[in-house]
Design an enzyme around this catalytic site. Structure first.
Site, short mmCIF file in Angstrom:
data_model
loop_
_atom_site.label_atom_id
_atom_site.label_comp_id
_atom_site.label_asym_id
_atom_site.label_seq_id
_atom_site.Cartn_x
_atom_site.Cartn_y
_atom_site.Cartn_z
N CYS A 1 48.10 55.29 35.93
CA CYS A 1 46.44 55.56 36.62
C CYS A 1 46.03 55.44 37.30
CB CYS A 1 46.06 54.49 35.67
SG CYS A 1 47.02 53.73 33.29
N HIS A 59 41.19 48.21 37.00
CA HIS A 59 42.37 48.92 36.12
C HIS A 59 42.07 48.79 34.78
CE1 HIS A 59 44.61 51.48 33.81
NE2 HIS A 59 45.39 50.76 33.34
N GLU A 92 47.95 61.70 33.62
CA GLU A 92 49.12 61.52 32.64
C GLU A 92 49.32 62.25 31.81
OE1 GLU A 92 50.32 57.27 32.25
OE2 GLU A 92 48.59 56.59 33.03
P1 HMG Z 1 51.97 41.65 22.67
O1 HMG Z 1 53.68 41.19 22.39
O2 HMG Z 1 51.21 42.11 21.61
O3 HMG Z 1 51.06 40.38 22.54
O4 HMG Z 1 51.69 42.63 24.04
P2 HMG Z 1 50.98 38.79 23.27
O5 HMG Z 1 51.92 37.72 21.80
O6 HMG Z 1 51.55 38.89 25.00
O7 HMG Z 1 50.09 38.33 23.15
C1 HMG Z 1 48.60 38.81 24.23
C2 HMG Z 1 47.96 38.12 24.25
O8 HMG Z 1 47.40 37.47 22.76
C3 HMG Z 1 48.87 36.71 24.72
O9 HMG Z 1 47.40 36.10 25.94
C4 HMG Z 1 48.28 35.58 23.75
O10 HMG Z 1 48.02 34.56 23.70
C5 HMG Z 1 47.33 35.64 23.28
P3 HMG Z 1 48.05 35.56 27.60
O11 HMG Z 1 48.95 34.54 27.14
O12 HMG Z 1 48.67 36.74 27.75
O13 HMG Z 1 46.97 35.34 27.77
N1 HMG Z 1 47.63 36.02 20.53
C6 HMG Z 1 46.16 35.12 20.63
N2 HMG Z 1 44.98 34.43 21.02
C7 HMG Z 1 44.40 34.53 19.86
N3 HMG Z 1 44.01 34.65 18.71
C8 HMG Z 1 45.32 34.65 18.67
C9 HMG Z 1 46.19 35.35 19.26
N4 HMG Z 1 47.62 36.51 19.21
C10 HMG Z 1 48.36 36.41 20.04
N5 HMG Z 1 45.60 34.79 16.78
C11 HMG Z 1 50.91 43.70 25.54
C12 HMG Z 1 50.61 42.36 25.11
C13 HMG Z 1 49.71 44.01 26.56
C14 HMG Z 1 52.34 43.66 26.44
C15 HMG Z 1 50.89 44.90 25.18
O14 HMG Z 1 49.15 45.26 23.85
C16 HMG Z 1 51.90 46.43 25.43
O15 HMG Z 1 52.54 46.10 25.87
N6 HMG Z 1 50.48 47.11 26.27
C17 HMG Z 1 50.46 48.19 26.85
C18 HMG Z 1 50.97 48.10 27.87
C19 HMG Z 1 50.03 47.49 28.99
O16 HMG Z 1 48.88 47.45 28.88
N7 HMG Z 1 50.36 46.64 29.87
C20 HMG Z 1 49.12 46.68 31.11
C21 HMG Z 1 49.27 46.24 32.90
S1 HMG Z 1 50.13 47.86 32.86
C22 HMG Z 1 48.98 49.48 33.44
O17 HMG Z 1 47.37 48.94 33.49
C23 HMG Z 1 49.56 50.44 33.13
C24 HMG Z 1 48.51 51.46 32.53
O18 HMG Z 1 47.23 51.32 32.14
C25 HMG Z 1 49.75 52.65 32.35
C26 HMG Z 1 49.63 53.54 33.35
O19 HMG Z 1 49.41 52.82 34.48
O20 HMG Z 1 49.17 54.55 33.38
C27 HMG Z 1 49.42 50.69 30.85
#
Ligand code: HMG
Length: 393
Positions: A116, A238, A84
């Site tokens: 992906c 994935h 992609e």
């Molecule tokens: P965010 O807003 O940075 O993080 O987004 P958050 O506030 O949701 O925190 C993430 C986790 O860290 C949470 O845990 C927090 O509690 C924890 P959870 O509630 O999820 O269990 N946390 C902490 N833990 C320990 N100590 C701390 C602390 N602070 C927070 N101090 C997000 C995270 C993954 C949404 C962001 O990084 C993002 O948008 N990433 C890109 C999208 C993505 O990877 N999505 C995954 C599913 S879609 C997919 O897999 C397809 C993809 O590969 C693309 C394709 O298909 O081509 C992306």
């Protein structure tokens, strides 16, 4: 006649950024990355690395293995290139790859896209082709650079990498079952319009859609196959980041695996997460790097063990499928090469990362030579009159 993966190898870029360095410079708590999403480092491509060079470098161990065994490459008459991170709207990246690898001109080459997921579509198409013509082999390649806007939640989930697989009859690594579970749903969780070089994402929503999709694909799989959760020894998911696989595995196990402890569930996926933690998301390649990580990092003999795979591509398409490790599969592994390639990556400081992130291939049609940054065998030497110039080092 079994059909499946005869050989597999991966490659990632030669630079990496420690997420603690990112956290120290963007005001995040490092534990959010190391614990919250379960990531340590992400690979960063140099100016002379792209999906073609990474793919070609991933293919090197496969072709060397074929040469050492005196097999030759003429049986490869199809290349399916999943990405992609397309470099051209018209010409398939696989055609450059075919040329760099000096493969037989009697070969069909196409590029596939569905976020992906498309490497799995490529793998399934390859198995169907080989089932029909068992004397032929298909080279399946998945290669991507995950790129988000800076200072966004997605930034810590960047990375890159390429996987190359030979799909054949009587495979020496993984025999794949024909039964699979599929789920497609039109959602806007992650996408990249043609005019953008970075993805747009509704991050938290994307994690929810991923979990919904794993359950739907599993339910369909159960309609197609007699296998139950308890019939699986290991799982590869994935891997946008390693915590996502842990969440998906617990989600799938919920209601299906009453007798398994939390530790037993973790043991079913932990080895598959090791490489992802230090390379980051590599989109199409990510789940297959997870498979390589499982194979390279499990000391036990896995022959006869059954692996469940969940492939997810935003937008979205998911597929659950399965395969069994073949007796003697260890002779096909490239573990040492993978580990030395990972160890030889150059760590970047934040300023160097910012500079490398800012590099864009010039679009003015002029002649541009790119700095020699990669230590891979193949590199993007430059661009001239809008034509990419690749070379072997
Ligand atoms: P965010 O807003 O940075 O993080 O987004 P958050 O506030 O949701 O925190 C993430 C986790 O860290 C949470 O845990 C927090 O509690 C924890 P959870 O509630 O999820 O269990 N946390 C902490 N833990 C320990 N100590 C701390 C602390 N602070 C927070 N101090 C997000 C995270 C993954 C949404 C962001 O990084 C993002 O948008 N990433 C890109 C999208 C993505 O990877 N999505 C995954 C599913 S879609 C997919 O897999 C397809 C993809 O590969 C693309 C394709 O298909 O081509 C992306």
């Amino acid at each position: 006649m079994p059909v499946g993966i005869d050989d597999i190898s991966f490659y990632t870029a030669n630079f990496s950024l420690d997420l603690q360095e990112l956290a120290a410079n963007n005001g995040s708590d490092a534990a959010k990355y190391t614990v919250g999403i379960g990531q340590e480092r992400m690979s960063v491509p140099g100016a002379d690395e792209d999906v073609v060079t990474m793919a070609a470098n991933a293919c090197v161990p496969l072709l060397e293995g074929m040469a050492q065994r005196g097999e030759g490459t003429n049986a490869i008459n199809t290349i399916l290139f999943a990405t992609e991170t397309g470099i051209d709207q018209s010409k398939a990246a696989g055609v450059y790859l075919h040329s760099l690898l000096k493969l037989n001109p009697r070969c069909r080459v196409v590029e596939l896209k569905q976020a992906c997921y498309s490497a799995t579509a490529a793998l399934q198409l390859a198995t169907a082709w080989v089932a029909r013509k068992p004397q032929e082999k298909v080279l399946v390649v998945a290669s991507d650079i995950a790129r988000y806007d800076r200072q966004t939640p997605g930034e810590a989930t960047q990375g890159c990498g390429a996987v190359a697989m030979i799909v054949s009859a009587n495979p020496r690594l993984v025999a794949l079952d024909p039964e699979t579970g599929i789920h497609t749903e039109d959602v806007m969780d992650f996408w990249r319009p043609n005019y953008r070089s970075t993805a747009l994402v509704d991050g938290k929503y994307s994690t929810k859609v991923y979990l919904r999709c794993v359950r739907s694909a599993w339910q369909d799989f159960q309609q197609q196959s007699q296998l139950q959760f308890g019939n699986f020894d290991y799982f590869c998911y994935h891997l946008p980041f390693s915590r996502m696989a842990q969440k998906a595995h617990n989600h799938l196990a919920n209601g299906n695996a009453h007798e398994l402890s939390a530790q037993a569930l973790e043991d079913q996926i932990s080895s598959s997460l090791i490489y992802n933690r230090i390379t980051g998301n590599s989109y199409t390649a990510a789940m297959y790097i997870g498979l390589i990580s499982l194979l390279d990092n499990t000391a036990l003999d896995l022959a006869g063990k059954r692996v469940g795979f969940f492939s997810y591509g935003s937008g979205s398409v998911g597929e659950f499928f399965t395969g069994t490790l073949v007796d003697g599969y260890q002779s096909m592994l490239h573990s040492e090469g993978h580990q030395s390639m990972l160890a030889s990556r150059k760590p970047l400081n934040y300023a160097e990362y910012q500079t490398m992130y800012g590099f864009e291939v010039p679009v003015d049609g002029g002649d541009h030579a790119f700095a020699e940054q990669t230590n891979g065998k193949f590199r993007l030497a430059g661009i001239s009159q809008h034509k990419r110039l690749y070379e072997a080092r």
